[in-house]
Design an enzyme around this catalytic site. Structure first.
Site, PDB file in Angstrom:
ATOM      1  N   CYS A  43      31.512  42.536  45.850  1.00  0.00           N
ATOM      2  CA  CYS A  43      32.889  42.625  45.354  1.00  0.00           C
ATOM      3  C   CYS A  43      33.806  43.278  46.371  1.00  0.00           C
ATOM      4  O   CYS A  43      34.875  42.759  46.693  1.00  0.00           O
ATOM      5  CB  CYS A  43      32.913  43.391  44.029  1.00  0.00           C
ATOM      6  SG  CYS A  43      34.576  43.612  43.364  1.00  0.00           S
ATOM      7  N   CYS A  48      35.542  39.963  45.455  1.00  0.00           N
ATOM      8  CA  CYS A  48      36.785  40.124  44.705  1.00  0.00           C
ATOM      9  C   CYS A  48      37.928  40.739  45.509  1.00  0.00           C
ATOM     10  O   CYS A  48      39.041  40.224  45.522  1.00  0.00           O
ATOM     11  CB  CYS A  48      36.541  41.006  43.478  1.00  0.00           C
ATOM     12  SG  CYS A  48      35.008  40.713  42.606  1.00  0.00           S
ATOM     13  N   LYS A  51      39.038  38.747  48.770  1.00  0.00           N
ATOM     14  CA  LYS A  51      39.506  37.450  48.289  1.00  0.00           C
ATOM     15  C   LYS A  51      40.911  37.566  47.701  1.00  0.00           C
ATOM     16  O   LYS A  51      41.788  36.743  47.982  1.00  0.00           O
ATOM     17  CB  LYS A  51      38.551  36.917  47.226  1.00  0.00           C
ATOM     18  CG  LYS A  51      39.007  35.664  46.512  1.00  0.00           C
ATOM     19  CD  LYS A  51      38.128  35.406  45.303  1.00  0.00           C
ATOM     20  CE  LYS A  51      38.338  36.480  44.237  1.00  0.00           C
ATOM     21  NZ  LYS A  51      37.439  36.291  43.073  1.00  0.00           N
ATOM     22  N   GLY A 175      32.890  23.544  42.876  1.00  0.00           N
ATOM     23  CA  GLY A 175      33.841  23.397  41.790  1.00  0.00           C
ATOM     24  C   GLY A 175      34.009  24.630  40.928  1.00  0.00           C
ATOM     25  O   GLY A 175      34.591  24.550  39.847  1.00  0.00           O
ATOM     26  N   TYR A 177      34.732  29.170  40.657  1.00  0.00           N
ATOM     27  CA  TYR A 177      35.746  30.153  41.027  1.00  0.00           C
ATOM     28  C   TYR A 177      36.017  30.145  42.535  1.00  0.00           C
ATOM     29  O   TYR A 177      37.152  30.001  42.982  1.00  0.00           O
ATOM     30  CB  TYR A 177      35.243  31.567  40.710  1.00  0.00           C
ATOM     31  CG  TYR A 177      35.199  32.026  39.298  1.00  0.00           C
ATOM     32  CD1 TYR A 177      36.037  33.058  38.880  1.00  0.00           C
ATOM     33  CD2 TYR A 177      34.307  31.507  38.384  1.00  0.00           C
ATOM     34  CE1 TYR A 177      35.975  33.547  37.584  1.00  0.00           C
ATOM     35  CE2 TYR A 177      34.233  31.978  37.093  1.00  0.00           C
ATOM     36  CZ  TYR A 177      35.071  33.008  36.691  1.00  0.00           C
ATOM     37  OH  TYR A 177      35.010  33.485  35.414  1.00  0.00           O
ATOM     38  N   GLU A 181      39.399  29.004  44.567  1.00  0.00           N
ATOM     39  CA  GLU A 181      40.179  30.080  45.179  1.00  0.00           C
ATOM     40  C   GLU A 181      40.353  29.867  46.673  1.00  0.00           C
ATOM     41  O   GLU A 181      41.464  29.982  47.209  1.00  0.00           O
ATOM     42  CB  GLU A 181      39.501  31.428  44.899  1.00  0.00           C
ATOM     43  CG  GLU A 181      39.640  31.859  43.449  1.00  0.00           C
ATOM     44  CD  GLU A 181      38.722  33.015  43.076  1.00  0.00           C
ATOM     45  OE1 GLU A 181      39.035  33.719  42.102  1.00  0.00           O
ATOM     46  OE2 GLU A 181      37.692  33.213  43.756  1.00  0.00           O
ATOM     47  N   HIS A 437      61.517  40.218  26.459  1.00  0.00           N
ATOM     48  CA  HIS A 437      62.326  39.102  26.939  1.00  0.00           C
ATOM     49  C   HIS A 437      63.175  39.505  28.135  1.00  0.00           C
ATOM     50  O   HIS A 437      63.732  40.602  28.139  1.00  0.00           O
ATOM     51  CB  HIS A 437      63.231  38.608  25.802  1.00  0.00           C
ATOM     52  CG  HIS A 437      64.012  37.385  26.152  1.00  0.00           C
ATOM     53  ND1 HIS A 437      63.435  36.138  26.250  1.00  0.00           N
ATOM     54  CD2 HIS A 437      65.324  37.227  26.468  1.00  0.00           C
ATOM     55  CE1 HIS A 437      64.358  35.258  26.580  1.00  0.00           C
ATOM     56  NE2 HIS A 437      65.513  35.895  26.718  1.00  0.00           N
ATOM     57  N   GLU A 442      55.727  36.650  26.728  1.00  0.00           N
ATOM     58  CA  GLU A 442      56.231  36.579  25.351  1.00  0.00           C
ATOM     59  C   GLU A 442      55.884  35.246  24.700  1.00  0.00           C
ATOM     60  O   GLU A 442      55.896  35.129  23.472  1.00  0.00           O
ATOM     61  CB  GLU A 442      57.737  36.824  25.306  1.00  0.00           C
ATOM     62  CG  GLU A 442      58.564  35.719  25.928  1.00  0.00           C
ATOM     63  CD  GLU A 442      60.067  35.959  25.784  1.00  0.00           C
ATOM     64  OE1 GLU A 442      60.503  36.390  24.689  1.00  0.00           O
ATOM     65  OE2 GLU A 442      60.795  35.738  26.767  1.00  0.00           O
TER      66      GLU A 442
END
Length: 454
Positions: A43, A48, A51, A175, A177, A181, A437, A442
């Protein structure tokens, strides 16, 4: 005092191993952890963290292009791969230092080297043998590249983080993650990029709506997608480029081929044959619900077991095991339901709970709410890209079974919604919640009319 050198010897200082080591030491156990390559694990070093840093870099291309619509004139932007690489490496070095301090300050003995099991209670690192009452295997996964002619010419995601130069043309095979990415990263950084997958649509296991919307979005961005084809062979050309021959007869000229075709448990040379530890039919270490292997003194957590291959899962398992062994009155088993996850492609994907397909297969009668819209920042930017949001709701209980999103900051948005789903939120609770908003988030509390229901 135990006759062993350590109460717990951990093999692998990745997310799960570090967490288990630190927690166990904090509970009073004598702990050692051995790591031969990446302090902090995949990671932090080749997963992670770098990346996402690369994904940030790739997204700036769109940010710069969009700025004109908001009144900014940015003349002749230029990207320097070497600078990104250097800054990324500095950040990873900083994080390695943090992990080192976390372990040593907790009283964990950090041993540099590849550990090998001698038997159920002894581990060899280099020329030294250590004894331990319990041993934890947390060596994680390793990229898998199948055998085919020309395999030696490809790289995995590990090497992609250290390329000397950014190639002009890239082909990403896979195909999941990592494939999606990196295809987005290369495309965003200016490479002519193509994604090749042997199935009919990438991101298998994700909600079908997510998969279809993402394929359309990436195609509109100019990323070339090729499905239902695979590599037959790769030949290196005289100019250093690669000729990729597919099983459908097509040939592709490219400068780099990245294989992201899955990961397998990193068990090579570990010495499992010297113990009673067994593997399941998928090649993972077999464990019970307490992470104990078929060798009573040896445990395993994280990607070496058949669990969700996510950093937070390994962290949770490390914490749970440490409590189970050394603080049983505080033990809480890991809940594997409703775990949120994100794919840091461009735009981001985030998903939580059941897909529509899995919910139907489980016997739920459903109400499905979907929304596709152009995010506010895309209007002045003149960008046609649409966000996609989806709620999977059980008709009988009104509970939210799944939430799926494609769009900017999808991971940040779903992390908050994950708390609500974990608490048992219903669609009525979402309807009663006022939105902030104007935000994209939302939309999740303003969808009122089902797009379909059983």
């Amino acid at each position: 005092m135990s006759d062993y050198d350590f109460d717990l010897f951990v093999i692998g200082a990745g997310s799960g191993g570090v967490r288990a080591s630190r927690m166990a030491a904090g509970f009073g156990a004598r702990v050692a952890v051995a790591e031969d390559r990446y302090l902090g694990g995949t990671c932090v070093n080749v997963g992670c963290v770098p990346k996402k840093l690369f994904a940030y870099a790739a997204h700036f291309a769109e940010d710069i292009a969009d700025a004109a619509g908001f009144g900014w004139d940015i003349a002749s932007p230029d990207f320097t791969w070497a600078r990104l690489l250097e800054n990324k490496n500095q950040e990873i070095t900083r994080l390695n230092g943090i992990y080192h301090n976390l372990l040593t300050s907790a009283g964990v003995s950090l041993i540099n080297g590849r550990a090998r099991l001698q038997d159920a209670h002894h581990v060899v690192v280099g020329e030294t043998t250590y004894s331990a009452e319990r041993i934890l295997i947390a060596t994680g996964g390793w990229p898998f590249i199948p055998e085919f002619p020309g395999r030696e010419h490809v790289i995995s995601s590990n090497e992609a983080f250290f390329l000397d130069a950014l190639p002009k043309r890239t082909l990403v095979v896979g195909g999941g993650y990592i494939a999606v990415e990196f295809a987005c990263i290369f495309e965003g950084l200016g490479c002519e990029s193509r994604l090749l997958y042997r199935g009919d649509l990438f991101l298998r296991g994700f909600d079908r709506g997510i998969r279809e919307h993402m394929a359309q979005t990436l195609g509109n961005k100019g990323l070339e997608l090729t499905f239902n084809a695979d590599v037959e062979r790769i030949d290196k050309q005289a100019d250093g480029s690669l000729k990729v021959t597919l099983n459908n007869g097509e040939t592709i000229a490219t400068d780099l081929v990245l294989y992201a075709t899955g990961r397998r448990p990193h068990l090579d040379g570990l010495g499992l044959e010297n113990t009673a530890v067994t593997l399941d039919d998928k090649g993972f270490i077999a464990v019970d619900t307490d992470y104990q292997t078929t060798e009573p003194s040896i445990y395993a957590i994280g990607d070496v077991t058949d669990t969700l291959q996510l950093t937070p899962v390994a962290l949770a398992e490390g914490m749970a095991l440490a409590r189970r062994l050394y603080k049983p009155d505080e033990y809480v088993p890991v809940d594997y339901n409703d775990i949120p996850t994100a794919v840091f492609c461009i735009p981001n994907i985030a998903t939580l709970g059941l897909s529509e397909e899995d919910a139907r297969a489980a016997g739920h009668k459903l109400r499905i709410f979907e929304s596709r819209f152009r995010a506010m920042r895309n209007t002045l930017a003149g960008r046609s890209e649409q966000s996609f949001m989806k709620l999977v709701v059980d008709q009988q209980s009104d509970r939210i079974l799944g939430i799926h999103m494609i769009g900017p900051d999808a991971g940040e948005i779903l992390q908050g919604l994950a708390v609500a789903v974990k608490a048992g939120a219903t669609k009525a609770v979402f309807d009663a919640t006022l939105g902030i908003h104007p935000t994209a988030a939302e939309e999740f509390v303003t969808m009122r009319t089902p797009t379909r229901e059983d």
